[in-house]
Design an enzyme around this catalytic site. Structure first.
Site, PDB file in Angstrom:
ATOM      1  N   ASP A   1       7.547  -1.565  -8.693  1.00  0.00           N
ATOM      2  CA  ASP A   1       8.129  -2.768  -8.079  1.00  0.00           C
ATOM      3  C   ASP A   1       7.055  -3.689  -7.488  1.00  0.00           C
ATOM      4  OD1 ASP A   1       7.303  -1.351  -5.849  1.00  0.00           O
ATOM      5  OD2 ASP A   1       9.280  -1.252  -4.902  1.00  0.00           O
ATOM      6  N   HIS A  42       4.536  -2.722  -5.460  1.00  0.00           N
ATOM      7  CA  HIS A  42       3.977  -2.367  -4.145  1.00  0.00           C
ATOM      8  C   HIS A  42       2.550  -1.848  -4.277  1.00  0.00           C
ATOM      9  CE1 HIS A  42       5.779   1.897  -4.669  1.00  0.00           C
ATOM     10  NE2 HIS A  42       4.509   2.128  -4.444  1.00  0.00           N
ATOM     11  N   GLU A  61       6.376  -2.447   0.348  1.00  0.00           N
ATOM     12  CA  GLU A  61       7.452  -2.734  -0.593  1.00  0.00           C
ATOM     13  C   GLU A  61       7.702  -4.246  -0.668  1.00  0.00           C
ATOM     14  OE1 GLU A  61       8.300  -0.563  -2.561  1.00  0.00           O
ATOM     15  OE2 GLU A  61       9.229   1.225  -1.722  1.00  0.00           O
ATOM     16  N   ASP A 118      -1.816   5.437   3.076  1.00  0.00           N
ATOM     17  CA  ASP A 118      -0.435   5.577   3.549  1.00  0.00           C
ATOM     18  C   ASP A 118      -0.058   7.044   3.724  1.00  0.00           C
ATOM     19  OD1 ASP A 118      -0.553   6.085   0.825  1.00  0.00           O
ATOM     20  OD2 ASP A 118       0.813   4.495   0.235  1.00  0.00           O
TER      21      ASP A 118
HETATM   22  C1  GLP Z   1       2.972   5.671  -4.396  1.00  0.00           C
HETATM   23  C2  GLP Z   1       1.789   5.318  -3.515  1.00  0.00           C
HETATM   24  C3  GLP Z   1       1.077   4.107  -4.039  1.00  0.00           C
HETATM   25  C4  GLP Z   1       0.829   4.244  -5.526  1.00  0.00           C
HETATM   26  C5  GLP Z   1       2.144   4.363  -6.252  1.00  0.00           C
HETATM   27  C6  GLP Z   1       1.999   4.396  -7.769  1.00  0.00           C
HETATM   28  O1  GLP Z   1       4.094   4.919  -4.109  1.00  0.00           O
HETATM   29  N1  GLP Z   1       2.147   5.090  -2.156  1.00  0.00           N
HETATM   30  O2  GLP Z   1      -0.152   3.946  -3.339  1.00  0.00           O
HETATM   31  O3  GLP Z   1       0.123   3.138  -6.002  1.00  0.00           O
HETATM   32  O4  GLP Z   1       2.719   5.577  -5.789  1.00  0.00           O
HETATM   33  O5  GLP Z   1       1.826   5.718  -8.195  1.00  0.00           O
HETATM   34  P1  GLP Z   1       1.387   6.156  -9.645  1.00  0.00           P
HETATM   35  O6  GLP Z   1      -0.059   5.880  -9.732  1.00  0.00           O
HETATM   36  O7  GLP Z   1       1.704   7.618  -9.683  1.00  0.00           O
HETATM   37  O8  GLP Z   1       2.196   5.380 -10.608  1.00  0.00           O
END
Ligand code: GLP
Length: 259
Positions: free
Chosen positions: A135, A137, A142, A66
């Protein structure tokens, strides 16, 4: 879906790196799916260590999940930069073999189609790393995302913008729009390894592993995938009903099976 509960981020990183190393030894030009966020960072550090001991990435192709829309070129929070800084710039992956959605494209739908086509042309993703949003995702899909979605533009939930504000100088700087591989795109990866640590992920982990398959928890779509590995620490696993069964299954698993 295989759920593995481990004592912390280090053993999780070691196990994920084992799977990636085994893949590369077997298929040196494998296609890796890369995630951002904090969860994969220990895996990238471990892979960098193994690279220094000889693990070769020179033929590897990589696709990011992404990207934010509209950040200026070279912005340190852009996922293109994060992926380069945290991983691909630290091993011998050729920069031209690293791809991500184009968050600066003038024609976003055309850029999304081109990105999907590039994944197809590379032969599809062999191993996709995933983190998990609080949440539920994955990528930036989302809640409410179509379970069949392809790469497209999405609007972030405010909770996600707040969660990710630590990577920007302030909340106002976090874009509202992103381009993300769709859930249907992610499901085409041949092996998915999802990493989650910390109590703040416990509810999303429960919904993903044991809840119904539903767009309210986009990660739950992984229940439909034939080869998913979920690597958790104790805190992230703390709401799972079948935790003891997952521990028992992993402890008694024949080691030749790998992940
Ligand atoms: C972002 C990314 C996701 C990732 C999420 C969780 O939103 N787009 O791909 O999984 O963060 O991040 P973290 O691993 O820092 O909790």
């Amino acid at each position: 879906m295989e759920v593995v509960i481990l004592p912390g981020a280090k053993p999780i990183a070691a196990l994920a790196a084992d799977a990636i190393e085994a893949l590369l030894r077997n298929k040196p030009d494998a296609v890796l799916g890369l995630a951002t966020g904090s969860s994969p960072l220990p895996v990238y550090e471990e892979l960098e260590r193994r690279h220094r001991r000889g693990l070769d990435f020179s033929r590897v192709r990589a696709f990011a999940l992404d990207e934010y829309v509209g950040l200026p070129p070279g912005h340190p929070g852009s996922y293109r930069e994060v992926i380069r800084r945290e991983f691909t710039g630290r091993v011998n992956i050729r920069p031209e073999n690293v791809h991500g959605p184009d968050g600066e494209a003038a024609d976003v739908p055309a850029a999304c189609r081109a990105f999907e086509e590039a994944i197809r042309a590379a032969g599809g993703v062999d191993l996709q790393l995933l983190g998990l949003g609080t949440d539920g995702h994955i990528g930036f899909n989302e809640p409410g995302s179509s379970l069949a979605s392809r790469t497209r533009i999405k609007t972030l939930v405010e909770q996600t913008r707040r969660d990710n504000a630590r990577f920007f100088s302030n909340l106002a700087e976090v874009p509202h729009h992103v381009i993300t591989q769709g859930l249907g795109t992610i499901l085409e990866a041949r092996h998915v390894i999802l990493l989650a640590t910390g109590a703040q992920k416990a509810q999303a982990v429960r919904d993903l592993v044991e809840g119904p398959v539903a767009a309210i928890c986009p990660a739950s779509v992984l229940q439909l995938h034939p080869h998913v590995t979920v690597l958790l620490d104790e805190a992230a696993a703390s709401s799972l009903r079948l935790a003891d069964y997952y521990r028992h299954s992993y402890d008694s698993k024949p080691r030749w099976q790998g992940l």
